[in-house]
Design an enzyme around this catalytic site. Structure first.
Site, mmCIF file in Angstrom:
data_model
loop_
_atom_site.group_PDB
_atom_site.id
_atom_site.type_symbol
_atom_site.label_atom_id
_atom_site.label_comp_id
_atom_site.label_asym_id
_atom_site.label_seq_id
_atom_site.Cartn_x
_atom_site.Cartn_y
_atom_site.Cartn_z
ATOM 1 N N ARG A 120 0.920 -1.283 0.150
ATOM 2 C CA ARG A 120 0.034 -0.179 -0.038
ATOM 3 C C ARG A 120 0.949 1.297 -0.145
ATOM 4 O O ARG A 120 0.302 2.501 0.260
ATOM 5 C CB ARG A 120 -0.827 0.209 1.135
ATOM 6 C CG ARG A 120 -1.869 -1.055 1.297
ATOM 7 C CD ARG A 120 -3.068 -0.994 1.987
ATOM 8 N NE ARG A 120 -4.219 -1.936 1.984
ATOM 9 C CZ ARG A 120 -3.766 -3.023 2.768
ATOM 10 N NH1 ARG A 120 -3.062 -3.222 3.618
ATOM 11 N NH2 ARG A 120 -4.654 -4.087 2.665
ATOM 12 N N LYS A 142 3.453 11.661 -10.726
ATOM 13 C CA LYS A 142 2.761 10.825 -11.297
ATOM 14 C C LYS A 142 3.328 9.260 -11.715
ATOM 15 O O LYS A 142 4.578 9.622 -12.307
ATOM 16 C CB LYS A 142 2.222 11.715 -12.891
ATOM 17 C CG LYS A 142 1.128 12.358 -12.624
ATOM 18 C CD LYS A 142 0.591 12.637 -14.319
ATOM 19 C CE LYS A 142 -0.573 13.652 -14.117
ATOM 20 N NZ LYS A 142 -0.743 13.942 -15.574
ATOM 21 N N GLU A 184 9.578 18.451 -24.565
ATOM 22 C CA GLU A 184 8.744 18.792 -23.269
ATOM 23 C C GLU A 184 9.678 20.051 -22.841
ATOM 24 O O GLU A 184 8.845 21.123 -22.416
ATOM 25 C CB GLU A 184 9.319 17.437 -22.396
ATOM 26 C CG GLU A 184 8.600 16.363 -22.442
ATOM 27 C CD GLU A 184 6.994 16.111 -22.180
ATOM 28 O OE1 GLU A 184 6.397 17.409 -21.810
ATOM 29 O OE2 GLU A 184 6.515 15.148 -22.405
ATOM 30 N N LYS A 220 7.533 23.356 -13.534
ATOM 31 C CA LYS A 220 6.664 22.205 -13.346
ATOM 32 C C LYS A 220 6.388 22.070 -11.925
ATOM 33 O O LYS A 220 5.200 21.873 -11.385
ATOM 34 C CB LYS A 220 7.488 20.841 -13.947
ATOM 35 C CG LYS A 220 6.393 19.460 -13.356
ATOM 36 C CD LYS A 220 6.674 18.469 -14.263
ATOM 37 C CE LYS A 220 5.336 17.260 -14.126
ATOM 38 N NZ LYS A 220 5.651 16.223 -14.990
ATOM 39 N N GLU A 230 -4.181 17.649 -10.817
ATOM 40 C CA GLU A 230 -4.639 17.939 -12.081
ATOM 41 C C GLU A 230 -6.182 18.332 -12.043
ATOM 42 O O GLU A 230 -6.951 17.798 -12.750
ATOM 43 C CB GLU A 230 -4.581 16.716 -12.901
ATOM 44 C CG GLU A 230 -4.643 17.235 -14.248
ATOM 45 C CD GLU A 230 -3.821 16.225 -15.161
ATOM 46 O OE1 GLU A 230 -2.617 15.880 -14.985
ATOM 47 O OE2 GLU A 230 -4.559 15.636 -16.301
ATOM 48 N N ARG A 234 -2.658 22.255 -13.736
ATOM 49 C CA ARG A 234 -1.704 21.197 -14.192
ATOM 50 C C ARG A 234 -2.068 20.707 -15.593
ATOM 51 O O ARG A 234 -1.315 20.251 -16.217
ATOM 52 C CB ARG A 234 -1.813 20.160 -13.364
ATOM 53 C CG ARG A 234 -0.683 19.063 -13.556
ATOM 54 C CD ARG A 234 -0.267 17.953 -12.235
ATOM 55 N NE ARG A 234 0.472 17.081 -12.652
ATOM 56 C CZ ARG A 234 1.070 16.320 -11.714
ATOM 57 N NH1 ARG A 234 0.710 16.411 -10.436
ATOM 58 N NH2 ARG A 234 2.139 15.604 -12.011
ATOM 59 N N HIS A 241 0.018 17.480 -25.935
ATOM 60 C CA HIS A 241 -0.440 15.860 -25.520
ATOM 61 C C HIS A 241 -1.520 15.343 -26.012
ATOM 62 O O HIS A 241 -1.354 14.331 -26.398
ATOM 63 C CB HIS A 241 -0.202 15.777 -24.163
ATOM 64 C CG HIS A 241 1.331 15.951 -23.556
ATOM 65 N ND1 HIS A 241 2.274 16.986 -23.728
ATOM 66 C CD2 HIS A 241 2.029 14.929 -23.125
ATOM 67 C CE1 HIS A 241 3.217 16.811 -23.232
ATOM 68 N NE2 HIS A 241 3.401 15.473 -22.632
ATOM 69 N N HIS A 245 -0.583 12.281 -28.286
ATOM 70 C CA HIS A 245 -1.196 10.837 -27.711
ATOM 71 C C HIS A 245 -1.623 10.285 -28.884
ATOM 72 O O HIS A 245 -1.672 9.088 -29.269
ATOM 73 C CB HIS A 245 -1.789 10.713 -26.594
ATOM 74 C CG HIS A 245 -1.164 11.056 -25.149
ATOM 75 N ND1 HIS A 245 -1.634 11.762 -24.142
ATOM 76 C CD2 HIS A 245 0.323 10.896 -25.066
ATOM 77 C CE1 HIS A 245 -0.876 11.906 -23.298
ATOM 78 N NE2 HIS A 245 0.481 11.324 -23.681
ATOM 79 N N HIS A 258 7.749 9.872 -27.610
ATOM 80 C CA HIS A 258 6.787 10.785 -27.211
ATOM 81 C C HIS A 258 7.079 12.304 -27.043
ATOM 82 O O HIS A 258 6.176 13.119 -27.754
ATOM 83 C CB HIS A 258 6.841 10.377 -25.514
ATOM 84 C CG HIS A 258 5.863 11.353 -24.734
ATOM 85 N ND1 HIS A 258 4.415 11.399 -24.810
ATOM 86 C CD2 HIS A 258 6.207 12.435 -24.058
ATOM 87 C CE1 HIS A 258 3.902 12.247 -24.116
ATOM 88 N NE2 HIS A 258 4.940 12.991 -23.540
HETATM 89 MG MG MG Z 1 4.902 14.131 -21.690
#
Ligand code: MG
Length: 349
Positions: A120, A142, A184, A220, A230, A234, A241, A245, A258
């Site tokens: 956990r 994240k 990025e 960031k 988020e 955020r 993206h 994506h 990416h």
């Molecule tokens: Mg990214």
């Protein structure tokens, strides 16, 4: 040494310094009561750096085990996570022990997710070794893993006890990985910092990596501190993206990294914004030129229909709408909610 303090629910520091990788043991000693440390790393990074980290941790008194998984985005699935759990349990890791994530974005995301969920949740420390991980994915907490249906569909917010960034690790990277990270880097200039964008235009970012990393990480940090989960601001970090994506998905994650996909997404989004009269005229030309300067691609041949369809399956859709990140001008970004049925028309410009 540059230090960036991150004031999330559980605060921590990011240490940026050449050679800091050899001090991993000292930092772990200061921040953790662990007896055992599992280093999770991949098959590319292990031969380069695992011994420096093992030596440093052992010298600080920890019992160390290393778990190596096969490098590459293809490894980012639950099977790899299951192997990590097995390694952690076999080594007898307890709740007070520590995981060290040593590697690029894939490694940090998965080792972080294993740390967030094993027993956990146990502590972990990030030692990112790629530009993308150093400027972006290692900061913000994240963690996650891909499903066959899409990227990062399973994950958790889990902040590290510290992030150690050693810019010297970038010297061993193939060019392609530097280019990937620059996608990025440029994003941060676009969404928050016009002066940084100018700097990237005028200078060669690769000759100022420490400053570049510090600037990106600080931006960031500011955003994540104000919106850890988020709920609002955020989302701006997703500039480029949604389309990025979509492009990665349409290409089946082959032949494009990416950061490259994000670059194309940023240019297309800015062009769409200009076509709608929301983005200041001339902005697309600057974003496009900067991406080209750092050898990033700026276009793809998919139709608006294909892009809209692929973008709809993005996890950023909610309640029949999708949140797009757009620029008013360089350094000034905002989100705009668009009904899904208007997406295709938005991408037709
Ligand atoms: Mg990214």
């Amino acid at each position: 040494m540059k230090t960036v303090h991150v004031d999330t629910g559980r605060p921590y520091d990011i240490y940026i310094e050449k050679g800091v990788i050899d001090s991993a043991g000292e930092y772990a000693k200061k921040l953790s009561n662990a007896q055992k440390v599992t280093i999770i790393t991949d098959s590319n990074v292990a031969p380069l750096y695992q011994w420096r980290v093992i030596n440093s941790l052992s010298a600080a008194g920890f019992t160390v085990h290393t778990h190596v998984f096969k490098a590459g985005e293809e490894s980012k699935h639950l099977g790899t996570i299951a192997e990590m759990y097995k390694a952690l349990a076999d080594f007898g890791m307890t709740r007070k022990d520590l995981i060290v994530a040593l590697g690029g974005g894939v490694c940090g995301d998965m080792a972080g997710f294993a740390a967030a969920t094993y027993l956990r949740g146990i502590d972990f420390m990030q030692i990112p070794t790629s530009l993308l991980a150093q400027v972006d994915s290692s900061v913000g907490g994240k963690t996650g893993v891909d499903l066959p249906q899409g990227k990062n569909l399973v994950g958790a917010f889990h902040q590290p006890v510290a992030v150690l960034i050693d810019p010297d690790t970038l010297l061993t990277l193939p060019d392609q990985f530097i280019i990937d990270g620059m996608g990025e880097v440029i994003k941060y200039g676009c969404i928050k910092d016009a002066a940084f964008f100018d700097f990237l235009e005028q200078e060669n970012a690769l000759q100022h990596l420490e400053e570049v990393i510090e600037t990106c990480v600080s931006i960031k940090r500011d955003v994540v501190s104000r919106d850890e989960r988020e709920a609002g601001e955020r989302m701006l970090l997703n500039f480029g993206h949604t389309l990025g994506h979509a492009i990665e998905k349409l290409r089946d994650f082959k032949g494009i990294t990416h950061g490259m996909a994000v670059a194309v997404g940023m240019v297309m989004m800015t062009r769409a914004g200009e076509a709608q009269g929301i983005t200041e005229a001339g902005t697309t030309a600057r974003v496009e030129a900067l991406c080209k300067k750092y050898l990033l691609p700026v276009k793809e041949s998919f139709s608006a229909e294909e892009l809209a369809k692929a973008a709809q399956s993005d996890k950023k859709t909610a309640g029949g709408g999708i949140s797009l990140v757009l620029l008013h001008t360089i350094g000034d970004s905002f989100t705009k909610k668009l009904p899904l049925e208007e997406l295709r028309a938005f991408f037709e410009f």
